[in-house]
Design a protein around this motif. Structure first.
Motif, PDB file in Angstrom:
ATOM      1  N   THR A 101      42.521  47.328  40.321  1.00 45.52           N
ATOM      2  CA  THR A 101      41.530  46.256  40.371  1.00 45.52           C
ATOM      3  C   THR A 101      42.200  44.889  40.354  1.00 45.52           C
ATOM      4  O   THR A 101      41.830  43.990  41.113  1.00 45.52           O
ATOM      5  N   VAL A 105      42.056  42.251  43.484  1.00 43.73           N
ATOM      6  CA  VAL A 105      41.534  40.887  43.337  1.00 43.73           C
ATOM      7  C   VAL A 105      42.575  39.865  43.781  1.00 43.73           C
ATOM      8  O   VAL A 105      42.260  38.908  44.504  1.00 43.73           O
ATOM      9  N   LEU A 106      43.832  40.061  43.379  1.00 42.39           N
ATOM     10  CA  LEU A 106      44.880  39.091  43.682  1.00 42.39           C
ATOM     11  C   LEU A 106      45.319  39.125  45.142  1.00 42.39           C
ATOM     12  O   LEU A 106      45.553  38.068  45.752  1.00 42.39           O
ATOM     13  N   LEU A 107      45.445  40.330  45.699  1.00 40.44           N
ATOM     14  CA  LEU A 107      46.025  40.471  47.031  1.00 40.44           C
ATOM     15  C   LEU A 107      44.990  40.588  48.146  1.00 40.44           C
ATOM     16  O   LEU A 107      45.237  40.153  49.274  1.00 40.44           O
ATOM     17  N   LEU A 108      43.838  41.201  47.854  1.00 42.93           N
ATOM     18  CA  LEU A 108      42.821  41.426  48.872  1.00 42.93           C
ATOM     19  C   LEU A 108      41.588  40.554  48.687  1.00 42.93           C
ATOM     20  O   LEU A 108      40.663  40.608  49.497  1.00 42.93           O
ATOM     21  N   ARG A 109      41.548  39.800  47.585  1.00 43.26           N
ATOM     22  CA  ARG A 109      40.403  38.930  47.289  1.00 43.26           C
ATOM     23  C   ARG A 109      39.103  39.721  47.145  1.00 43.26           C
ATOM     24  O   ARG A 109      38.028  39.235  47.457  1.00 43.26           O
ATOM     25  N   GLU A 110      39.203  40.985  46.678  1.00 38.26           N
ATOM     26  CA  GLU A 110      37.991  41.755  46.424  1.00 38.26           C
ATOM     27  C   GLU A 110      37.279  41.211  45.189  1.00 38.26           C
ATOM     28  O   GLU A 110      37.925  40.725  44.254  1.00 38.26           O
ATOM     29  N   ARG A 111      35.964  41.314  45.181  1.00 33.90           N
ATOM     30  CA  ARG A 111      35.167  40.879  44.040  1.00 33.90           C
ATOM     31  C   ARG A 111      34.410  42.091  43.489  1.00 33.90           C
ATOM     32  O   ARG A 111      33.374  42.483  44.033  1.00 33.90           O
ATOM     33  N   GLN A 163      44.443  48.146  52.700  1.00 33.68           N
ATOM     34  CA  GLN A 163      44.845  47.194  53.721  1.00 33.68           C
ATOM     35  C   GLN A 163      45.208  47.908  55.022  1.00 33.68           C
ATOM     36  O   GLN A 163      44.970  47.382  56.113  1.00 33.68           O
ATOM     37  N   SER A 237      38.746  48.644  44.442  1.00 33.53           N
ATOM     38  CA  SER A 237      38.237  48.459  43.087  1.00 33.53           C
ATOM     39  C   SER A 237      37.004  49.306  42.806  1.00 33.53           C
ATOM     40  O   SER A 237      36.675  49.563  41.648  1.00 33.53           O
TER      41      SER A 237
END
Length: 303
Positions: A101, A105-111, A163, A237
């Motif tokens: 997770t 968040v850091l690499l894929l900008r998932e929320r 990715q 995530s």
């Protein structure tokens, strides 16, 4: 998530839970790096000869092969060989859900959303409850650190798989296995030595062969193939919390098949893990769309 996808995720978790018992059997015969190399060799060949080209870019095949195949499983097998029990290894490894997770968040900008974060926190608390007794059992800190490092590597490989977005996850895992085989074999020859490897191969028996087939075909190809498909559909995530079910199956199967003791904290932590997973996945989650190529996004903006 759709009910059938939830069922698939749980089935993968069960297969991976039992896999820790199988790994324990395999490590009774093979040195850890050789065991890992043979695992990926069987997963790759002869299937790779008929698989065609990888269903994604080579850089992602190499990235997942290194993080998942070489780093994660080398550390995991070495940790178990150094004294981490099968059931507790399955537990510690699932801290990868937290790393996944964070990396997503850091690499894929998932929320991930509040519900999923809350569920992840509850499940992580459950893992913490079970992990309280690690020191009391006199488990070696080095072995614990190796398995924890494997969890970090698995988190990175989950993000790399997301990715990569392979169109055929089974074919993707075949190529990942093929790429991972050579560096693992070289590491085994350097670290464990040709004499040790040759002795293990000459003395192979039915339990050792069965362990190899299970970890190669069921855990690696079928398990990671389905796991990768779920990550591509819903995002890293969203899928990662299901891995927290693995220690439930791992601890139970280790108790039944290896006579490992189940403590009250294992039961309490397991309840929290299952509850956290349900909190995170039974909400109105939607599949995560695969990012469009830049050209198509620009075309739509221009329109």
């Amino acid at each position: 998530m759709k009910p059938r996808d939830i069922a698939l995720a749980v089935a993968v978790a069960a297969a991976w839970g039992v896999n820790f018992v199988v790994i324990d059997v395999g490590l009774d015969h093979f040195p850890p790096l050789l065991f890992s190399a043979l695992r990926f060799l069987l997963a790759a060949f002869p299937a790779v000869l008929f698989a065609g080209r990888p269903p994604t870019r080579w850089r992602w095949v190499i990235a997942v092969a290194l993080t998942l195949g070489v780093v994660k499983f080398s550390l995991l097998f070495a940790g178990m060989a150094a004294g981490m029990p099968a059931g507790l290894s399955s537990l510690v490894l699932q801290s990868q859900a937290v790393f996944t997770t964070v990396f997503a968040v850091l690499l894929l900008r998932e929320r991930p959303g509040r519900r999923r974060v809350a569920g992840l926190a509850v499940a992580a608390l459950g893992i913490g409850v079970v992990a309280v007794r690690l020191g009391a059992d006199g488990l070696p800190a080095g072995a614990f650190g190796l398995v924890l490092g494997a969890a970090v590597a698995w988190g990175l490989s989950n993000v790399a798989t997301r990715q990569a977005a392979p169109t055929d996850t089974l074919r993707f895992m075949i190529w990942v296995s093929a790429v991972a085989t050579l560096p693992l074999a070289v590491l085994s020859l350097i670290v464990e030595g040709p004499a040790t490897d040759l002795a293990a191969l000459r003395a192979i028996n039915v339990p050792a062969a069965g362990a190899l087939l299970y970890v190669a075909l069921i855990s690696t190809l079928a398990g990671f193939g389905a796991w990768g498909a779920l990550i591509r559909r819903y995002g890293a995530s969203a899928v990662a919390p299901f891995s927290m079910l693995v220690p439930i199956f791992g601890i139970a199967s280790a108790a039944l098949l290896l006579d490992e003791t189940v403590h009250a904290t294992d039961v309490a932590g397991g309840v929290l893990v299952i509850g956290g997973v349900l909190i995170g996945v039974l909400g109105p989650a939607r599949p995560v769309d695969t990012p469009e190529p830049a050209g198509r996004r620009l075309d739509r903006v221009g329109a």
